[in-house]
Design an enzyme around this catalytic site. Structure first.
Site, short mmCIF file in Angstrom:
data_model
loop_
_atom_site.label_atom_id
_atom_site.label_comp_id
_atom_site.label_asym_id
_atom_site.label_seq_id
_atom_site.Cartn_x
_atom_site.Cartn_y
_atom_site.Cartn_z
N THR A 157 11.70 -7.05 -11.25
CA THR A 157 11.12 -8.38 -11.50
C THR A 157 9.85 -8.56 -10.68
OG1 THR A 157 13.29 -9.27 -11.94
CG2 THR A 157 11.58 -10.87 -11.39
N HIS A 170 -1.65 -7.65 2.58
CA HIS A 170 -1.65 -8.24 3.93
C HIS A 170 -2.83 -7.81 4.79
CE1 HIS A 170 0.24 -4.95 6.49
NE2 HIS A 170 0.47 -4.47 5.28
N CYS A 229 3.26 6.23 21.30
CA CYS A 229 4.29 6.04 22.32
C CYS A 229 5.21 4.88 22.00
CB CYS A 229 3.66 5.78 23.68
SG CYS A 229 2.90 7.24 24.36
N GLN A 286 -7.66 -0.09 3.64
CA GLN A 286 -8.46 -0.66 4.73
C GLN A 286 -9.86 -1.10 4.29
OE1 GLN A 286 -7.55 -1.58 7.70
NE2 GLN A 286 -5.52 -0.65 7.80
N SER A 288 -3.65 -3.24 -0.60
CA SER A 288 -2.51 -3.96 -0.01
C SER A 288 -2.91 -5.40 0.29
CB SER A 288 -2.09 -3.24 1.28
OG SER A 288 -1.13 -4.00 1.96
N ASN A 344 -7.79 3.98 8.89
CA ASN A 344 -7.23 2.82 9.57
C ASN A 344 -7.33 2.90 11.08
OD1 ASN A 344 -5.35 4.90 8.57
ND2 ASN A 344 -3.85 3.92 9.90
N GLY A 363 0.81 -1.21 0.00
CA GLY A 363 0.00 0.00 0.00
C GLY A 363 0.85 1.26 0.00
N1 PLP Z 1 -2.75 2.98 3.88
C1 PLP Z 1 -3.49 2.59 4.94
C2 PLP Z 1 -4.82 3.23 5.19
C3 PLP Z 1 -3.00 1.61 5.81
O1 PLP Z 1 -3.72 1.24 6.86
C4 PLP Z 1 -1.74 1.03 5.54
C5 PLP Z 1 -1.16 0.03 6.45
O2 PLP Z 1 -1.44 0.00 7.63
C6 PLP Z 1 -1.03 1.47 4.40
C7 PLP Z 1 -1.57 2.44 3.60
C8 PLP Z 1 0.30 0.89 4.06
O3 PLP Z 1 0.17 -0.38 3.46
P1 PLP Z 1 1.43 -1.38 3.41
O4 PLP Z 1 1.59 -1.89 4.81
O5 PLP Z 1 0.99 -2.45 2.47
O6 PLP Z 1 2.58 -0.61 2.92
#
Ligand code: PLP
Length: 408
Positions: free
Chosen positions: A239, A202, A327, A180, A200, A152, A72
């Site tokens: 690649t 994961h 923190c 998200q 993204s 997020n 992402g």
């Molecule tokens: N954008 C948002 C809203 C996210 O929550 C995150 C990851 O927490 C990212 C971008 C970044 O994605 P990545 O971890 O695949 O770089």
């Protein structure tokens, strides 16, 4: 044995076993380079293109509009940088919001140091950007609007369709970070009126280190970040990460198959969490929008207690959650998102985010509800804010609470 409950799916998700299986084939057996002409390469190429079709289908896009990235963060950087430098002859103004992920916010701020003019829009108390504010910020120099689909930290879903319509009327490119929202709620590029969109792997039970950028055909965007080979039709050199791409494709397919049922399940658990946490514990408020929020997302601010202390106590009980406070990364500043929503520093320090996933059960929620009240009670009793708490609770003191340092 302590029960283990994972409530941090916005941070990352476990990789689905079917995704692992698909990926293993391309790590172990079909290891060809998709650019190679021989059969090994052709097998890999076929798998990459099939994954591209799956991602495109999920977004309502043409496969040629999908570029695979390392995640992402890269997709956000690529989108923003590419639009900014391709449109220099048209203008230099970029609009974003104060609650974006740092992958967007820091990219835009970096462009600000390179001569671009940046407008960072405020949000309301729910973390929502107003379409009127976007409209008012547009100038004849505006070349890009980038506003996230869902936040997020607080789960708020933004009025992307309306902002997209406005951008289109004005002929301005519109990017949204859908990292998200993708896989959790419908994300269709035509319905949302977006020109560029980041996802993204994961966050949707796929692997880390893979993502994609949707770029609407004909958009004034060109690759500006990487110099190298001609992969991804000259849009992303390097690649191709075949196992990752295959994993993203499979994870997307699974997410699309189960999205509606999964969202219903998650919403039920989320609503129970919100209802019971705010009902059973005093001085707790929900953060983010009460209705326009992600189905798996519950986030709160607990007054007179610190997020990190709660996280550590929850962790000792086997529960994984996260806090909006920074923190843990060595900074005493609480989350920029919570502060932008007008939440006072000392309250923002007590934030907790619980993000549910497809394997969570009602028993997980009940376990959290059993464990959390005594944790809060114990930490509040130990808190240096205790005396002020007494005052505040008895209504004798308004606003004398001092900001305090993080002890986590
Ligand atoms: N954008 C948002 C809203 C996210 O929550 C995150 C990851 O927490 C990212 C971008 C970044 O994605 P990545 O971890 O695949 O770089």
């Amino acid at each position: 044995m302590t029960r283990r409950v994972y409530f941090d799916h916005s941070a990352t998700t476990p990789v689905h076993p079917a995704v692992v299986e698909e990926m293993c084939r391309f790590l172990r057996d079909n290891y060809g380079n998709p650019t190679s002409l021989h059969s090994f390469g052709r097998q890999a190429r076929k798998a990459v293109e099939e994954a591209r079709e799956k991602v495109a289908a999920a977004l309502g896009a043409d496969p040629r509009e999908i570029v695979f990235t390392s995640g992402g963060t890269e997709a956000d950087n690529m989108a923003i940088h590419g639009v900014a430098y391709t449109n220099l002859n048209r203008g230099n103004h970029i609009i974003t919001s104060a609650v974006e992920h740092h992958a967007v916010l820091n990219t835009v701020k970096a462009l600000g140091k390179q001569g671009f003019t940046i407008t960072i829009l405020p949000v309301d108390k729910y973390g929502m950007v107003s379409v009127e504010d976007v409209a008012a910020a547009i100038t004849d120099k505006t070349i890009l609007i980038t506003i996230m689909h869902a936040n997020n930290e607080v789960g708020t879903i933004m009025p992307i369709r309306e902002i997209g319509r406005l951008a289109r009327e004005k002929g301005i490119l519109f990017h949204t970070d859908a990292v998200q929202s993708f896989g959790k709620i419908p994300v269709n590029v035509d319905e949302l009126n977006v020109d560029l969109l980041s996802i993204s792997g994961h966050k949707i039970y796929g692997p880390k280190g893979i993502g994609a950028l949707y770029i609407r055909k004909g958009s004034r965007w060109r690759q500006t970040l990487f110099h190298g080979g001609a992969q991804e039709k000259l849009r992303r050199a390097g690649t191709e990460n075949t196992p990752g791409i295959v994993g993203l494709g499979k994870a997307t397919e699974l997410a699309m198959q189960n999205m509606e049922a999964e969202a219903a399940h998650l919403t039920r658990l989320r609503d129970k969490l919100i209802r019971e946490v705010t009902g059973r514990i005093s001085h707790v408020s929900l953060t983010g929008h009460p209705v326009h929020r992600l189905p798996n997302h519950a986030s709160f601010c607990f007054e007179f207690v610190e997020g990190e202390s709660m996280l550590l106590s929850l962790d000792m009980q086997g529960i994984a959650a996260s806090s909006g406070s920074a923190c843990t990364s060595g900074s005493l500043e609480p989350s920029h998102v919570l502060l932008a929503m007008g939440i006072p520093h000392e309250v923002a320090h007590g934030s907790i985010r619980l993000t549910l996933g497809r394997d969570n059960t009602e028993e997980d929620v009940d376990y959290f509800l059993e464990v959390m009240p005594p944790i809060v009670e114990r930490l509040r009793a130990m808190s240096p804010l205790d005396q002020e708490t007494e005052f505040a609770l008895s209504g004798q003191c308004n606003g004398c609470r001092v900001s305090h340092s993080c002890r986590a």
